[in-house]
Design a protein around this motif. Structure first.
Motif, short mmCIF file in Angstrom:
data_model
loop_
_atom_site.label_atom_id
_atom_site.label_comp_id
_atom_site.label_asym_id
_atom_site.label_seq_id
_atom_site.Cartn_x
_atom_site.Cartn_y
_atom_site.Cartn_z
N THR A 184 0.83 -1.20 0.00
CA THR A 184 0.00 0.00 0.00
C THR A 184 0.87 1.26 0.00
O THR A 184 1.80 1.36 0.81
CB THR A 184 -0.90 0.03 1.24
OG1 THR A 184 -1.66 -1.18 1.30
CG2 THR A 184 -1.84 1.23 1.20
N PRO A 185 0.62 2.23 -0.87
CA PRO A 185 1.39 3.48 -0.83
C PRO A 185 1.23 4.18 0.52
O PRO A 185 0.12 4.28 1.04
CB PRO A 185 0.78 4.31 -1.97
CG PRO A 185 0.11 3.31 -2.86
CD PRO A 185 -0.36 2.21 -1.97
N ARG A 186 2.35 4.64 1.09
CA ARG A 186 2.32 5.31 2.39
C ARG A 186 3.15 6.58 2.29
O ARG A 186 4.37 6.53 2.26
CB ARG A 186 2.89 4.40 3.48
CG ARG A 186 1.97 3.27 3.90
CD ARG A 186 2.74 2.02 4.26
NE ARG A 186 3.31 1.41 3.06
CZ ARG A 186 4.32 0.56 3.07
NH1 ARG A 186 4.88 0.22 4.20
NH2 ARG A 186 4.79 0.06 1.94
N ALA A 187 2.48 7.72 2.26
CA ALA A 187 3.16 8.99 2.08
C ALA A 187 4.05 9.33 3.27
O ALA A 187 5.04 10.05 3.13
CB ALA A 187 2.13 10.11 1.88
N ALA A 188 3.73 8.81 4.45
CA ALA A 188 4.49 9.17 5.66
C ALA A 188 5.84 8.46 5.74
O ALA A 188 6.68 8.82 6.56
CB ALA A 188 3.67 8.86 6.90
N TRP A 189 6.05 7.43 4.90
CA TRP A 189 7.29 6.66 4.98
C TRP A 189 8.14 6.91 3.73
O TRP A 189 7.66 6.79 2.61
CB TRP A 189 6.98 5.17 5.09
CG TRP A 189 6.44 4.79 6.43
CD1 TRP A 189 5.15 4.86 6.85
CD2 TRP A 189 7.19 4.29 7.54
NE1 TRP A 189 5.03 4.44 8.14
CE2 TRP A 189 6.27 4.06 8.60
CE3 TRP A 189 8.55 3.99 7.74
CZ2 TRP A 189 6.66 3.56 9.85
CZ3 TRP A 189 8.93 3.49 8.97
CH2 TRP A 189 8.01 3.29 10.01
N LEU A 190 9.41 7.24 3.95
CA LEU A 190 10.36 7.33 2.86
C LEU A 190 10.84 5.92 2.51
O LEU A 190 10.93 5.05 3.37
CB LEU A 190 11.55 8.21 3.25
CG LEU A 190 11.23 9.66 3.59
CD1 LEU A 190 12.49 10.37 4.09
CD2 LEU A 190 10.64 10.39 2.39
N THR A 191 11.18 5.73 1.24
CA THR A 191 11.61 4.40 0.79
C THR A 191 12.76 3.88 1.64
O THR A 191 12.79 2.72 2.05
CB THR A 191 12.03 4.46 -0.69
OG1 THR A 191 10.89 4.81 -1.47
CG2 THR A 191 12.56 3.12 -1.15
N GLY A 192 13.72 4.72 1.93
CA GLY A 192 14.89 4.28 2.68
C GLY A 192 14.61 3.89 4.11
O GLY A 192 15.43 3.24 4.76
N GLU A 193 13.42 4.28 4.63
CA GLU A 193 13.06 3.95 6.01
C GLU A 193 12.36 2.59 6.11
O GLU A 193 12.24 2.04 7.20
CB GLU A 193 12.15 5.03 6.57
CG GLU A 193 12.80 6.41 6.69
CD GLU A 193 11.81 7.48 7.09
OE1 GLU A 193 10.59 7.27 6.87
OE2 GLU A 193 12.24 8.51 7.63
N LEU A 194 11.89 2.07 5.01
CA LEU A 194 11.14 0.81 5.04
C LEU A 194 12.07 -0.36 5.30
O LEU A 194 13.18 -0.43 4.77
CB LEU A 194 10.39 0.61 3.73
CG LEU A 194 9.31 1.65 3.40
CD1 LEU A 194 8.74 1.39 2.02
CD2 LEU A 194 8.21 1.64 4.45
N SER A 195 11.60 -1.31 6.09
CA SER A 195 12.36 -2.53 6.36
C SER A 195 11.36 -3.66 6.57
O SER A 195 10.50 -3.89 5.72
CB SER A 195 13.26 -2.33 7.58
OG SER A 195 14.06 -3.49 7.79
N PHE A 196 11.47 -4.38 7.67
CA PHE A 196 10.50 -5.41 8.03
C PHE A 196 10.03 -5.13 9.45
O PHE A 196 10.74 -4.52 10.25
CB PHE A 196 11.13 -6.81 7.96
CG PHE A 196 11.60 -7.21 6.59
CD1 PHE A 196 10.72 -7.70 5.64
CD2 PHE A 196 12.94 -7.10 6.24
CE1 PHE A 196 11.15 -8.06 4.38
CE2 PHE A 196 13.39 -7.47 4.99
CZ PHE A 196 12.49 -7.95 4.04
#
Length: 231
Positions: A184-196
């Motif tokens: 799901t697109p999440r505007a509050a999260w930057l790509t580099g912040e995503l993990s598991f």
């Protein structure tokens, strides 16, 4: 004799046998991409297969490096890193993978246990939505679901391999805001912040240990826990 010589020349040489074009040297995908860090206790090999068209691989060494680096940054939490240990060429006929049968046919001849096989193609069709394409897929061979591999499109973003390896390590898609498994697109999260998410890390640890036990993946760390040199 003149006619025979002309026919031989048109066929590719005076001997009458055409010379197949040489495959490009893909050793840079092994030599110039990230290695497993000394700080992890599990190092797994990636065998990368790249479509070659007009004498060039479908994607660059820099792109492959980014895919591995981003996966390693996230899998380090479960003491896992990956490194490309082999790279070979796929024919231009594999540039577009359009259906389930072609996904099966792409990986089946190349599958082996011990490493994660990653195939890089030009276009990967969405088999569920006609006319659409996707960036990557973790695919299980339909005749034997224990045989599985990752297929990446050349349009794959930096986190696509990490996402598909998440599936390889037993994860479904999720609803965790911080997870690369959440589509799901999440505007509050930057790509580099995503993990598991932590429950996903726990599940991946269990699958890591099971795959090592069963030989699906072979740990490349040496006797002192240091990554082995070379492929």
């Amino acid at each position: 004799m003149l006619v025979a010589a002309l026919v031989a020349a048109l066929a590719g040489g005076s001997s009458g046998s055409a010379t197949a074009p040489a495959s490009p040297d893909l050793s840079a995908y092994v030599q110039q991409t990230p290695r497993c860090a000394a700080t992890v206790t599990r190092c797994f090999g990636v065998h990368m297969h790249l479509v070659v068209d007009a004498g060039a691989a479908i994607q660059t060494v820099e792109w492959a490096s980014s895919q591995i680096a981003e996966a390693n940054a996230r899998f380090a939490t479960i003491d896992v890193n990956f490194e490309i240990v082999a790279a070979d060429a796929l024919p231009a006929a594999d540039r577009e993978i359009d259906d389930r049968a072609e996904r099966d046919a792409l990986g089946d001849p190349h599958f082996s246990r011990g490493v994660a096989h990653v195939f890089v193609v030009g276009r990967l069709a969405d088999v569920d939505i006609a006319g659409s394409e996707i960036r990557g897929v973790h695919w299980r061979f339909r005749k034997d679901r224990s045989r599985r591999w990752v297929i990446l499109s050349k349009i794959a973003g930096a986190l696509t391999l990490a996402h598909e390896l998440g599936h390889f390590f037993g994860l479904p898609h999720s609803a965790y805001d911080e997870s690369v498994m959440n589509k799901t697109p999440r505007a509050a999260w930057l790509t580099g912040e995503l993990s598991f998410a932590e429950p996903e890390f726990a599940r991946m640890r269990r699958h890591r240990d099971r795959m090592v036990h069963e030989g699906m993946l072979v740990d490349r760390t040496g006797p002192e826990g240091q990554p082995l040199k070379g492929p």
